[in-house]
Scaffold this active site. Structure first.
Site, PDB file in Angstrom:
ATOM      1  N   GLY A 249      18.995 -50.219 -26.802  1.00  6.82           N
ATOM      2  CA  GLY A 249      18.958 -51.615 -27.261  1.00  6.82           C
ATOM      3  C   GLY A 249      18.041 -51.942 -28.403  1.00  6.82           C
ATOM      4  O   GLY A 249      18.169 -53.028 -28.992  1.00  6.82           O
ATOM      5  N   GLU A 291      17.924 -44.749 -23.431  1.00  3.05           N
ATOM      6  CA  GLU A 291      19.212 -44.359 -24.033  1.00  3.05           C
ATOM      7  C   GLU A 291      19.421 -45.034 -25.379  1.00  3.05           C
ATOM      8  O   GLU A 291      20.355 -45.824 -25.533  1.00  3.05           O
ATOM      9  CB  GLU A 291      20.356 -44.795 -23.105  1.00  3.05           C
ATOM     10  CG  GLU A 291      20.323 -44.209 -21.739  1.00  3.05           C
ATOM     11  CD  GLU A 291      21.313 -44.898 -20.803  1.00  3.05           C
ATOM     12  OE1 GLU A 291      21.786 -46.006 -21.100  1.00  3.05           O
ATOM     13  OE2 GLU A 291      21.592 -44.308 -19.765  1.00  3.05           O
ATOM     14  N   GLY A 293      20.749 -45.691 -29.028  1.00  2.00           N
ATOM     15  CA  GLY A 293      21.874 -45.236 -29.853  1.00  2.00           C
ATOM     16  C   GLY A 293      21.658 -45.675 -31.293  1.00  2.00           C
ATOM     17  O   GLY A 293      21.309 -44.882 -32.166  1.00  2.00           O
ATOM     18  N   ARG A 294      21.792 -46.983 -31.483  1.00  2.00           N
ATOM     19  CA  ARG A 294      21.660 -47.569 -32.824  1.00  2.00           C
ATOM     20  C   ARG A 294      20.356 -47.148 -33.519  1.00  2.00           C
ATOM     21  O   ARG A 294      20.357 -46.803 -34.695  1.00  2.00           O
ATOM     22  CB  ARG A 294      21.687 -49.103 -32.686  1.00  2.00           C
ATOM     23  CG  ARG A 294      21.778 -49.857 -33.984  1.00  2.00           C
ATOM     24  CD  ARG A 294      21.576 -51.360 -33.722  1.00  2.00           C
ATOM     25  NE  ARG A 294      22.402 -51.844 -32.634  1.00  2.00           N
ATOM     26  CZ  ARG A 294      23.639 -52.307 -32.781  1.00  2.00           C
ATOM     27  NH1 ARG A 294      24.172 -52.373 -33.964  1.00  2.00           N
ATOM     28  NH2 ARG A 294      24.333 -52.721 -31.737  1.00  2.00           N
ATOM     29  N   ARG A 331      32.245 -54.203 -37.936  1.00  2.00           N
ATOM     30  CA  ARG A 331      31.120 -54.983 -37.418  1.00  2.00           C
ATOM     31  C   ARG A 331      30.965 -56.371 -38.051  1.00  2.00           C
ATOM     32  O   ARG A 331      30.646 -57.326 -37.331  1.00  2.00           O
ATOM     33  CB  ARG A 331      29.821 -54.192 -37.506  1.00  2.00           C
ATOM     34  CG  ARG A 331      29.851 -52.927 -36.635  1.00  2.00           C
ATOM     35  CD  ARG A 331      28.501 -52.237 -36.536  1.00  2.00           C
ATOM     36  NE  ARG A 331      27.534 -53.044 -35.824  1.00  2.00           N
ATOM     37  CZ  ARG A 331      26.626 -53.804 -36.400  1.00  2.00           C
ATOM     38  NH1 ARG A 331      26.525 -53.845 -37.721  1.00  2.00           N
ATOM     39  NH2 ARG A 331      25.806 -54.527 -35.673  1.00  2.00           N
ATOM     40  N   TYR A 335      30.866 -59.043 -35.179  1.00  2.22           N
ATOM     41  CA  TYR A 335      29.540 -59.580 -34.821  1.00  2.22           C
ATOM     42  C   TYR A 335      28.883 -60.380 -35.935  1.00  2.22           C
ATOM     43  O   TYR A 335      27.671 -60.606 -35.879  1.00  2.22           O
ATOM     44  CB  TYR A 335      28.559 -58.427 -34.517  1.00  2.22           C
ATOM     45  CG  TYR A 335      29.019 -57.366 -33.590  1.00  2.22           C
ATOM     46  CD1 TYR A 335      29.514 -57.676 -32.322  1.00  2.22           C
ATOM     47  CD2 TYR A 335      28.926 -56.022 -33.950  1.00  2.22           C
ATOM     48  CE1 TYR A 335      29.914 -56.674 -31.473  1.00  2.22           C
ATOM     49  CE2 TYR A 335      29.318 -55.018 -33.092  1.00  2.22           C
ATOM     50  CZ  TYR A 335      29.823 -55.364 -31.849  1.00  2.22           C
ATOM     51  OH  TYR A 335      30.213 -54.362 -31.004  1.00  2.22           O
ATOM     52  N   CYS A 362      44.587 -56.297 -44.787  1.00  2.00           N
ATOM     53  CA  CYS A 362      45.462 -57.460 -44.934  1.00  2.00           C
ATOM     54  C   CYS A 362      44.942 -58.680 -44.185  1.00  2.00           C
ATOM     55  O   CYS A 362      45.613 -59.230 -43.320  1.00  2.00           O
ATOM     56  CB  CYS A 362      46.852 -57.105 -44.439  1.00  2.00           C
ATOM     57  SG  CYS A 362      47.576 -55.843 -45.452  1.00  2.00           S
TER      58      CYS A 362
HETATM   59  C1  LIG Z   1      24.613 -48.229 -21.051  1.00  2.00           C
HETATM   60  C2  LIG Z   1      24.219 -48.220 -22.475  1.00  2.00           C
HETATM   61  N1  LIG Z   1      23.199 -47.437 -22.845  1.00  2.00           N
HETATM   62  C3  LIG Z   1      22.803 -47.364 -24.145  1.00  2.00           C
HETATM   63  C4  LIG Z   1      23.441 -48.112 -25.118  1.00  2.00           C
HETATM   64  C5  LIG Z   1      22.966 -47.973 -26.535  1.00  2.00           C
HETATM   65  O1  LIG Z   1      22.502 -49.152 -27.051  1.00  2.00           O
HETATM   66  P1  LIG Z   1      21.861 -49.201 -28.502  1.00  2.00           P
HETATM   67  O2  LIG Z   1      22.812 -48.543 -29.429  1.00  2.00           O
HETATM   68  O3  LIG Z   1      21.700 -50.639 -28.780  1.00  2.00           O
HETATM   69  O4  LIG Z   1      20.557 -48.484 -28.435  1.00  2.00           O
HETATM   70  C6  LIG Z   1      24.489 -48.958 -24.764  1.00  2.00           C
HETATM   71  C7  LIG Z   1      25.157 -49.780 -25.782  1.00  2.00           C
HETATM   72  O5  LIG Z   1      26.015 -50.570 -25.587  1.00  2.00           O
HETATM   73  C8  LIG Z   1      24.885 -49.010 -23.402  1.00  2.00           C
HETATM   74  O6  LIG Z   1      25.893 -49.786 -23.014  1.00  2.00           O
END
Ligand SMILES: Cc1ncc(COP(=O)(O)O)c(C=O)c1O
Length: 437
Positions: A249, A291, A293-294, A331, A335, A362
């Site tokens: 997050g 966890e 990601g972004r 995106r 968003y 389009c």
């Molecule tokens: C369960 C879970 N973990 C991790 C993430 C990764 O989130 P972020 O990319 O914001 O760090 C998400 C994103 O939707 C998620 O649903």
């Protein structure tokens, strides 16, 4: 604080450089639209997390959330950086296994896991399956029993936190499809159920409150609520939570206006709070799992487009059309995401124009509503920053566009990690039934 633009490196030719590679040369070699990843930035972000949390907490696992962008090469990179891996579909799990990622460091997520996905995960021996509902616990137990296995699980709970982010990426509030609610007793019921079921081994709890979070307060509230819940459970059932997974997050800088906490700040705020709360509740210290990601791949990504038509509407605005759009970056449409860009072949010049960058799909397909860029003309290359997360991952074939190539750049080396789709790929899954031949 740096901005995406002030972080950029420009060579003597005035060209943007990514991972030591001249972007103009990359565009000539690989064509556009083109996704670039700077390998050094990805590795640095992994190490930032691992180091910042390991320094402040005795037992930590940092899992990359593959949904932000997964290819077999990225899986290899994550393995080399000793990261865990969070997958959320059969496709992501298959990608991880094809790239020989150690299954014990994989977590499987999803609010609706198909039977195929659960089977694949149990068969592969993934480290944790993150159960999302009461019926799923029963399903997992039955499948594991049938397969002569025991499923190692976490339970995803909804702590009931409203975060300050776009509503489509808020996930930990009471009204959410994900997990079991702490309020109303469903989460407690799920823990009790998991403890009763013979083919499940319950290791801990998971929550993920939202994405692109730019303040740490919500994470702190998540820590407080999760520890409170763990303490309640311990009192009621005697169960000790071994793993506490706080999800991902942390936000990134899409533009100079985004103020983002550093990973070190996050660790400084969360680790002592967690340790104190656990000690106050008299609980054993759980392993901490995150966890992201972004915040691992987002700022490492740049998308390169070729500029086509530049259309000036007198007294109104200038539209700059590029050779991609919605299909390589949904995106902005999803968003209202905002980006910054530069003219990559003239990156040493000052930004003098305000333009609207339009994709070629389009519909309106606005990539950047107000881009402050250098003088631009047809044939120039436009580089859009911070496109490493949820861009390639969300790309589509809308308008039967071919998905762009992905190139990993580092120390002046540029390597293809996903080849560009061809027109043959576009029709390769089509079938003409007999009566239409
Ligand atoms: C369960 C879970 N973990 C991790 C993430 C990764 O989130 P972020 O990319 O914001 O760090 C998400 C994103 O939707 C998620 O649903």
């Amino acid at each position: 604080m740096t901005t995406p633009n002030s972080m950029m490196i420009v060579n003597d030719a005035g060209h943007l450089v990514v991972g030591g590679c001249d972007v103009v040369e990359l565009a000539a070699q690989f064509a556009t639209p083109l996704y670039l990843y700077d390998e050094t930035v990805i590795r640095r972000r992994c190490r930032d997390y691992v180091q910042a949390f390991a320094e402040r907490y005795p037992s930590v696992e940092i899992c990359y959330a593959g949904k932000a962008g997964l290819t077999t090469a990225i899986v290899r990179l994550m393995d080399q950086e000793s990261m865990g891996l969070d997958v959320a579909s059969a496709g992501e799990l298959y990608t991880a296994l094809q790239a020989d990622f150690p299954p014990e460091r994989i977590k499987l997520h999803g609010n609706y896991k198909s039977e195929q996905e659960m089977r694949m995960a149990i068969e592969a021996g993934v480290g944790r399956i993150v159960a999302d509902s009461l019926p799923e616990l029963d399903q997992l137990d039955a499948l594991a029993g049938e397969m002569g296995a025991t499923a190692d699980i976490l339970i995803r709970v909804r702590p009931g936190i409203d975060t300050h982010t776009h509503e489509l990426i808020q996930t930990g509030q009471v009204d959410s499809k994900f997990g079991v609610g702490i309020y109303g007793g469903e989460a407690e019921q799920a823990v009790r159920r998991a403890l009763e079921l013979g083919n499940l081994r319950l290791h801990g709890l998971h929550c993920h409150i939202g994405s692109q979070l730019l303040e740490l307060d919500s994470f702190e509230r998540a820590v407080d609520l999760m520890i409170e819940f763990m303490a309640d459970l311990h009192q009621q059932t005697g169960w000790e939570c071994e793993d506490l997974d706080l999800g991902g997050g942390l936000g990134i800088r899409y533009t100079e206006h985004d103020e983002v906490p550093t990973v070190a700040e996050m660790a400084r705020r969360l680790c002592p709070r967690l340790q104190q709360a656990v000690a106050a509740a008299g609980l054993p210290l759980p392993r901490l799992i995150l966890e992201p990601g972004r915040s691992i791949v987002g700022e490492a990504g740049v998308t390169i487009y070729t500029v086509g038509v530049v259309k000036e509407i007198p007294d109104l605005r200038t539209y700059v059309s590029v050779d991609g759009g919605l299909s390589d970056n949904p995106r902005p449409a999803l968003y209202d995401a905002v980006y910054e860009a530069v003219v990559a072949n003239r990156a040493d010049r000052p930004a003098t124009e305000w333009v609207r960058v339009a994709g070629k799909h389009c519909e309106t397909d606005t990539l950047i509503e107000e881009a402050h860029i250098q003088r631009v003309e047809a044939g120039d290359l436009l580089a859009v920053f911070a496109t490493g997360a949820y861009n390639y991952a969300m790309a589509s074939n809308y308008n039967r566009f071919t998905r762009p190539a992905v190139v990993l750049c580092g120390e002046g080396r540029a390597e293809l990690i996903v080849r560009r789709e061809t027109l043959e790929d576009i029709v390769s899954h089509d079938v003409i039934p007999e009566h239409l031949r």
